[in-house]
Design a protein around this motif. Sequence first.
Motif, short mmCIF file in Angstrom:
data_model
loop_
_atom_site.label_atom_id
_atom_site.label_comp_id
_atom_site.label_asym_id
_atom_site.label_seq_id
_atom_site.Cartn_x
_atom_site.Cartn_y
_atom_site.Cartn_z
N VAL A 12 8.99 -62.09 -44.33
CA VAL A 12 9.54 -60.76 -43.62
C VAL A 12 8.91 -60.88 -42.05
O VAL A 12 9.62 -60.53 -41.16
CB VAL A 12 9.30 -59.41 -44.31
N VAL A 13 7.45 -61.05 -42.10
CA VAL A 13 7.03 -61.11 -40.81
C VAL A 13 7.55 -62.09 -39.97
O VAL A 13 7.74 -61.95 -38.75
CB VAL A 13 5.46 -61.05 -41.07
N ALA A 14 7.65 -63.44 -40.62
CA ALA A 14 8.22 -64.41 -39.81
C ALA A 14 9.57 -64.20 -39.34
O ALA A 14 9.70 -64.55 -38.13
CB ALA A 14 8.37 -65.75 -40.78
N ARG A 15 10.36 -63.44 -39.92
CA ARG A 15 11.71 -63.00 -39.62
C ARG A 15 11.79 -62.25 -38.27
O ARG A 15 12.52 -62.14 -37.37
CB ARG A 15 12.77 -62.64 -40.62
N VAL A 16 10.78 -61.28 -38.45
CA VAL A 16 10.64 -60.01 -37.34
C VAL A 16 10.07 -60.83 -36.19
O VAL A 16 10.64 -60.58 -35.08
CB VAL A 16 9.66 -58.97 -37.90
N LEU A 17 9.17 -61.78 -36.23
CA LEU A 17 8.80 -62.58 -35.27
C LEU A 17 9.99 -63.41 -34.53
O LEU A 17 10.04 -63.41 -33.33
CB LEU A 17 7.63 -63.42 -35.57
#
Length: 120
Positions: A12-17
Motif C-alpha cells: 500500500v505504501v509502495a503504491r502511494v509512493l
Amino acid sequence: MAKVLVVEDDPVVARVLEIALRRAGHEVRLAPDFLSAKGLLGGDWDAVILDLNLPGGFGLDLLRHLRQELGRKTPVLVLSGLKQERTVLEALRLGAQDYLTKPFSPNELLLRLKRHVAQG
C-alpha cells in the motif's frame, strides 16, 4: 524529472509512493525486499527512498552498502516507522540526506525529494 528507486515492502505504501512520484513526473522502480534492492542499488538513480524494516535484511545495511561498498553519493531519503533517536542518527551518520517517519505526507516527501535531487 528524476529516476527514483523506492525500497518499500508494504504494497500500500509502495503504491502511494509510486502514484505520487509518477504524478510529479518521476520515473519509479520498486524494490519490495532487501535482496532485490541490493541488486538495484548499483543503477543510475537520482534518489533512493528507503524503508528500514525489510524482508531479508535491514535498510541501514543497504545504505551502508550504497555508501561504503559502491561509493555512491545518491541522495537517500529514509522513510520508516522507526522513530528511535539512535536509528535516525545512525541513518544520518551513514549518509542519508533526510529521515521521514510514517505516517507521512506524500506532498512533503515530494518537496524534500526535489530539494535533495537539486542539491545532489
